[in-house]
Write a protein that holds these residues in place. Structure first.
Motif, PDB file in Angstrom:
ATOM      1  N   ALA A  70       0.826  -1.203   0.000  1.00 43.44           N
ATOM      2  CA  ALA A  70       0.000   0.000   0.000  1.00 43.44           C
ATOM      3  C   ALA A  70       0.862   1.255   0.000  1.00 43.44           C
ATOM      4  O   ALA A  70       1.882   1.315   0.689  1.00 43.44           O
ATOM      5  N   PHE A  71       0.463   2.241  -0.771  1.00 45.31           N
ATOM      6  CA  PHE A  71       1.117   3.546  -0.750  1.00 45.31           C
ATOM      7  C   PHE A  71       0.241   4.468   0.075  1.00 45.31           C
ATOM      8  O   PHE A  71      -0.894   4.783  -0.296  1.00 45.31           O
ATOM      9  N   LEU A  72       0.760   4.922   1.218  1.00 42.34           N
ATOM     10  CA  LEU A  72      -0.042   5.689   2.164  1.00 42.34           C
ATOM     11  C   LEU A  72      -0.049   7.186   1.876  1.00 42.34           C
ATOM     12  O   LEU A  72      -0.881   7.904   2.424  1.00 42.34           O
ATOM     13  N   GLY A  73       0.867   7.654   1.048  1.00 42.67           N
ATOM     14  CA  GLY A  73       0.841   9.065   0.695  1.00 42.67           C
ATOM     15  C   GLY A  73       2.212   9.698   0.624  1.00 42.67           C
ATOM     16  O   GLY A  73       3.232   9.076   0.965  1.00 42.67           O
ATOM     17  N   SER A  74       2.244  10.943   0.171  1.00 39.92           N
ATOM     18  CA  SER A  74       3.472  11.715   0.037  1.00 39.92           C
ATOM     19  C   SER A  74       3.431  12.893   1.004  1.00 39.92           C
ATOM     20  O   SER A  74       2.402  13.570   1.118  1.00 39.92           O
ATOM     21  N   VAL A  75       4.556  13.141   1.668  1.00 42.57           N
ATOM     22  CA  VAL A  75       4.649  14.229   2.637  1.00 42.57           C
ATOM     23  C   VAL A  75       5.685  15.235   2.148  1.00 42.57           C
ATOM     24  O   VAL A  75       6.867  14.888   2.001  1.00 42.57           O
ATOM     25  N   PRO A  76       5.271  16.480   1.879  1.00 45.34           N
ATOM     26  CA  PRO A  76       6.237  17.484   1.410  1.00 45.34           C
ATOM     27  C   PRO A  76       7.150  17.945   2.541  1.00 45.34           C
ATOM     28  O   PRO A  76       6.843  17.796   3.725  1.00 45.34           O
ATOM     29  N   LEU A  77       8.274  18.508   2.149  1.00 41.25           N
ATOM     30  CA  LEU A  77       9.257  19.024   3.102  1.00 41.25           C
ATOM     31  C   LEU A  77       8.912  20.462   3.464  1.00 41.25           C
ATOM     32  O   LEU A  77       8.867  21.336   2.607  1.00 41.25           O
ATOM     33  N   ASP A  78       8.668  20.686   4.739  1.00 43.97           N
ATOM     34  CA  ASP A  78       8.432  22.029   5.257  1.00 43.97           C
ATOM     35  C   ASP A  78       9.586  22.350   6.199  1.00 43.97           C
ATOM     36  O   ASP A  78       9.809  21.617   7.166  1.00 43.97           O
TER      37      ASP A  78
END
Length: 321
Positions: free
Chosen positions: A275-283
């Motif tokens: 499963a691919f749970l999502g992408s988190v951008p760099l802040d």
């Protein structure tokens, strides 16, 4: 200061290069043991039969409802950062009791990132080791609380690392009930990973969350981590791609800085059947918050990174529960 286990075996000569350690299961039997003056001594120390501590570990962990491993295979992908965010997000539900265990023995960072409590110490009582509480429903255990100072290096062989991990699982008193135990592991597939999966096998591991970044260099090691989980019989709850973009603190717009060269985490998850749970951008404010031990999700709820992290946490809880 709490005393960690030390070797009590009297050796007749210095340990040779590549020695597995006198407390290892391979003591006296490994290739490096051939011709070593300590071989007979170490062989006599090798335990025979079931590990008597397993019953104690299983009883201690029976109060924990869900056990999650955070893995990466690659260093520098934000695994400890994501462990911190996951712990904060779960603890936001006041009805849940959360525990975080830092198994990165040589480079413990959770005490700084999760509440900035690295100057705290753990206490020992008849009920076991008391973890350090970040807030009312979030507790943490790390070797950092046992070191004489923050700059002390932990220079241990595998056997001693394994012994400390066993003590963490056997002796830490998490209270009467724990809903989630989040275990932060070091990069790779070595001693710490083998130990924690072996000791947790009977009590059960809900699964592993694997963290990567978009670059192929990171994905190469993540493939090995996925293979490790499958060989060790650990369910993979999903893959999350960290640092998938850059969030401008001024305008909150997102841009790509680590562009995937082979499809990134989403394509890898599809290829590997997980499963691919999502992408988190760099802040950039995530790093600032972690340095101060602050809860990024509370401080910057409108950041696209906060939204992405909470979406991953929701998907992870759905996969577990």
């Amino acid at each position: 200061m709490t005393e960690v286990i030390t070797t009590s075996i009297n050796l007749t000569a210095p340990e040779p290069e590549h020695c597995p350690g006198p407390e290892s299961e391979a003591a006296g039997q490994a290739d490096a043991c051939a011709g070593c003056p300590n071989q007979e001594i170490c062989s006599s120390q090798t335990p025979i039969g079931p590990d008597p501590d397993m019953a104690v570990i299983n009883e201690r962990l029976s109060i924990i409802k869900h056990k999650l491993l955070v893995l990466s295979g690659k260093g520098g992908v934000g695994k400890s950062t994501f462990t911190t965010m996951l712990s904060w997000a779960l603890a936001a539900d006041e009805d849940l009791e959360i525990g975080a265990m830092d198994l990165d023995i040589c480079g413990p960072s959770l005490p700084r990132m999760l509440g900035n409590v690295e100057h705290e110490t753990i206490h020992s009582s008849n009920s076991g080791w008391t973890p350090v509480y970040v807030n009312d429903n979030l507790a943490m255990m790390s070797i950092a609380f046992m070191l004489p100072d923050q700059d002390s290096a932990v220079i241990w062989r595998g056997a001693k690392k394994n012994g400390l991990i066993k003590q963490f699982l056997k002796d830490v008193d998490w209270g009467s009930h724990l809903d989630y135990l989040v275990v932060d592991t070091p990069p790779g597939t070595s001693d710490e990973h083998l130990s924690v999966t072996t000791y947790l096998k009977e009590s059960g591991i809900d699964g592993a969350l694997i963290v990567t970044t978009p670059q192929e260099v990171a994905l190469l090691d993540v493939r090995k981590e996925i293979d490790f989980c499958r060989k060790a019989g650990i369910k993979i709850l999903g893959l999350v791609e960290n640092m998938s973009g850059f969030v401008c603190p001024g305008c909150s717009k997102e841009s790509k800085i680590f562009k995937p060269t082979t499809g990134g985490g989403e394509l890898l998850a599809k290829e590997m059947g997980i499963a691919f749970l999502g992408s988190v951008p760099l802040d950039p404010r995530i790093g600032k918050s972690c340095d101060r031990g602050e809860n990024f999700l509370d401080l910057y709820p409108d950041s696209p990174a906060s939204t992405a992290i909470l979406d991953v946490v929701d998907a992870l809880r759905d996969a577990v529960e």
